[in-house]
Design a protein around this motif. Sequence first.
Motif, PDB file in Angstrom:
ATOM      1  N   LEU A 292       0.802  -1.223   0.000  1.00  0.00           N
ATOM      2  CA  LEU A 292       0.000   0.000   0.000  1.00  0.00           C
ATOM      3  C   LEU A 292       0.840   1.280   0.000  1.00  0.00           C
ATOM      4  CD1 LEU A 292      -2.777   1.390   0.077  1.00  0.00           C
ATOM      5  CD2 LEU A 292      -2.666   1.273   2.564  1.00  0.00           C
TER       6      LEU A 292
ATOM      7  N   THR B 176       2.621   1.614  -3.326  1.00  0.00           N
ATOM      8  CA  THR B 176       1.635   1.797  -4.398  1.00  0.00           C
ATOM      9  C   THR B 176       1.085   3.216  -4.408  1.00  0.00           C
ATOM     10  OG1 THR B 176       0.991  -0.527  -4.220  1.00  0.00           O
ATOM     11  CG2 THR B 176      -0.520   0.932  -5.383  1.00  0.00           C
ATOM     12  N   ALA B 177       0.715   3.727  -3.230  1.00  0.00           N
ATOM     13  CA  ALA B 177       0.129   5.068  -3.139  1.00  0.00           C
ATOM     14  C   ALA B 177       1.090   6.128  -3.659  1.00  0.00           C
ATOM     15  CB  ALA B 177      -0.258   5.368  -1.691  1.00  0.00           C
TER      16      ALA B 177
ATOM     17  N   VAL C 138      -6.691   0.193  -9.703  1.00  0.00           N
ATOM     18  CA  VAL C 138      -6.777   0.458  -8.262  1.00  0.00           C
ATOM     19  C   VAL C 138      -7.800  -0.468  -7.617  1.00  0.00           C
ATOM     20  CG1 VAL C 138      -7.407   2.176  -6.521  1.00  0.00           C
ATOM     21  CG2 VAL C 138      -6.015   2.857  -8.482  1.00  0.00           C
TER      22      VAL C 138
ATOM     23  N   PRO D 260      -6.425   5.707   0.343  1.00  0.00           N
ATOM     24  CA  PRO D 260      -5.153   6.401   0.076  1.00  0.00           C
ATOM     25  C   PRO D 260      -4.745   6.355  -1.396  1.00  0.00           C
ATOM     26  CG  PRO D 260      -4.964   5.051   2.045  1.00  0.00           C
ATOM     27  CD  PRO D 260      -6.285   4.709   1.414  1.00  0.00           C
ATOM     28  N   LEU D 261      -5.089   5.270  -2.086  1.00  0.00           N
ATOM     29  CA  LEU D 261      -4.756   5.168  -3.511  1.00  0.00           C
ATOM     30  C   LEU D 261      -5.601   6.129  -4.337  1.00  0.00           C
ATOM     31  CD1 LEU D 261      -4.416   1.288  -3.974  1.00  0.00           C
ATOM     32  CD2 LEU D 261      -2.735   2.942  -3.138  1.00  0.00           C
ATOM     33  N   TRP D 262      -6.881   6.246  -3.975  1.00  0.00           N
ATOM     34  CA  TRP D 262      -7.761   7.167  -4.710  1.00  0.00           C
ATOM     35  C   TRP D 262      -7.294   8.611  -4.534  1.00  0.00           C
ATOM     36  CZ3 TRP D 262      -9.912   4.620  -8.201  1.00  0.00           C
ATOM     37  CH2 TRP D 262     -10.551   3.392  -7.982  1.00  0.00           C
ATOM     38  N   TRP D 263      -6.924   8.980  -3.302  1.00  0.00           N
ATOM     39  CA  TRP D 263      -6.482  10.359  -3.068  1.00  0.00           C
ATOM     40  C   TRP D 263      -5.146  10.622  -3.757  1.00  0.00           C
ATOM     41  CZ3 TRP D 263     -10.851  11.880  -2.331  1.00  0.00           C
ATOM     42  CH2 TRP D 263     -11.704  11.435  -1.332  1.00  0.00           C
ATOM     43  N   SER D 264      -4.290   9.618  -3.802  1.00  0.00           N
ATOM     44  CA  SER D 264      -3.012   9.764  -4.512  1.00  0.00           C
ATOM     45  C   SER D 264      -3.235   9.967  -6.003  1.00  0.00           C
ATOM     46  CB  SER D 264      -2.140   8.521  -4.287  1.00  0.00           C
ATOM     47  OG  SER D 264      -1.801   8.374  -2.933  1.00  0.00           O
TER      48      SER D 264
ATOM     49  N   ILE E 248       0.260  12.711   2.054  1.00  0.00           N
ATOM     50  CA  ILE E 248      -0.252  11.341   1.933  1.00  0.00           C
ATOM     51  C   ILE E 248       0.416  10.433   2.960  1.00  0.00           C
ATOM     52  CG2 ILE E 248      -0.254   9.284   0.446  1.00  0.00           C
ATOM     53  CD1 ILE E 248      -2.364  11.189  -0.456  1.00  0.00           C
TER      54      ILE E 248
ATOM     55  N   TYR F 114      -2.175   9.245   5.843  1.00  0.00           N
ATOM     56  CA  TYR F 114      -2.755   7.931   5.543  1.00  0.00           C
ATOM     57  C   TYR F 114      -1.802   6.759   5.772  1.00  0.00           C
ATOM     58  CZ  TYR F 114      -6.078  10.993   3.207  1.00  0.00           C
ATOM     59  OH  TYR F 114      -6.972  11.981   2.941  1.00  0.00           O
ATOM     60  N   LEU F 115      -0.552   6.897   5.367  1.00  0.00           N
ATOM     61  CA  LEU F 115       0.342   5.742   5.381  1.00  0.00           C
ATOM     62  C   LEU F 115       0.925   5.445   6.757  1.00  0.00           C
ATOM     63  CD1 LEU F 115       2.163   6.301   1.971  1.00  0.00           C
ATOM     64  CD2 LEU F 115       0.025   5.095   2.461  1.00  0.00           C
TER      65      LEU F 115
END
Length: 432
Positions: free
Chosen positions: A315, A318-319, A346, A359-363, A420, A424-425
Amino acid sequence: MSAVVAIAIFIISYFFIMTEKINRALVALSGGVLLLLTGIYQWEDAYTHYIDWNTIALLFSMMVLVSITKKTGLFEFIAITFAQRVHGDPIPLLVGCSILTALGSALLDNVTTVLLFVPIVLTLTRLLQLPAFPYLLTIIFSANIGGTATLIGDPPNIMIGQAVEHLTFLSFIVHLGPVVVLLFAVMMFSIILLFRNKLQKNEDRIDQLMELDGTTYLKKTPMLYQSVTVLLLTITGFLLHPVFHIELTTVAVAGALLLLLLTDQEAGTEKVFQEVEWITLFFFIGLFMLVGGLEKVGVIDELARGIMMLTEGDLPFTALLILWTAGLFSGIIDNIPFVAAMIPVVKEFQSYGMANLDPLWWSLALGACLGGNGTLIGASANVVVAGLAEGNGQRIPFIRFLCYGIPLVILSLIVSTVYIYFRYLVPFQQGL
């Protein structure tokens, strides 16, 4: 072989667009026709799949609305009134225009906002004898940064919002709003620092400005009231999009047709059509065809698959990889097909055991929207501003824009990476 041909045509076209030796619309359309002649895709594919007619229709409609409204003197009135409020001081004027553009891009969409604001800015800079480039540059940056904050501000956000049901209008504001405010402040500080020596007061012009009566520029005919009413109705329709779910393009086309019908006798439909920025519209068509070639041969899909294979479902990695890949590629190709290719990728990360994909969507949203500031063709708003400016004798050189756009994108991605990571991470790694 087809992939090599499509990539070669794209790179060659991009080179000529950058050099600006030939009209950019002519270059983009020629590249698109070469894709047809080499059999990369058929005209039916270009017409039905790759050319985004919604964007073309939206741009055309807003150009019609702005063209008619401009005839009433409304933009001159707003420009003079606003400039008088800040006493013609170039830097407060720059900051004020930027804030209004960013807010407008968040509440409407960035293309509509620049169509409304650029005529005002060009009027102000001409009136005060100020260099137009810093103001036009700031409007582009403000539009793209401001549009990042909401679901309707930028096309990538609209696509993500439609693909992920639990991401609401409020979700985008809560999750992207804080970093957008920070990025806007950083951008404004940088622009003022870079151009402060060129933004000097012209006392003679300021004295003349303060003596002006803005109301004398208004042509108080029925067209003025009709234009303002229809423009406000159109903007209201944009704002009510989340409630009634009527397409923004439909609202814009309806508004343009209504105003044309109301003002046909006074404005003349033929004259209005002559003032539409056709070069900009045809450039968009050619650009969509060029990017469509890359999409047809699978270049964009391969890029998306490569990200998935490289990260192997981690994750944090990826982000951040999605953030930087989207940011860097959105300055080169249109972010719309890239986001379209990335959305199913995604979603597929759920098969790797990722329970929370947010977190992937926001990235993806941050990278795609902010990356558009990189080049003059990186986002729709950029192309529109360049077209309007050129039509008023204030051409924005591609390379000169690049010198400011690329550093801003890198800086924006660094700030977004920190945001990010810590928002998130870090909680993810701590199991929170």
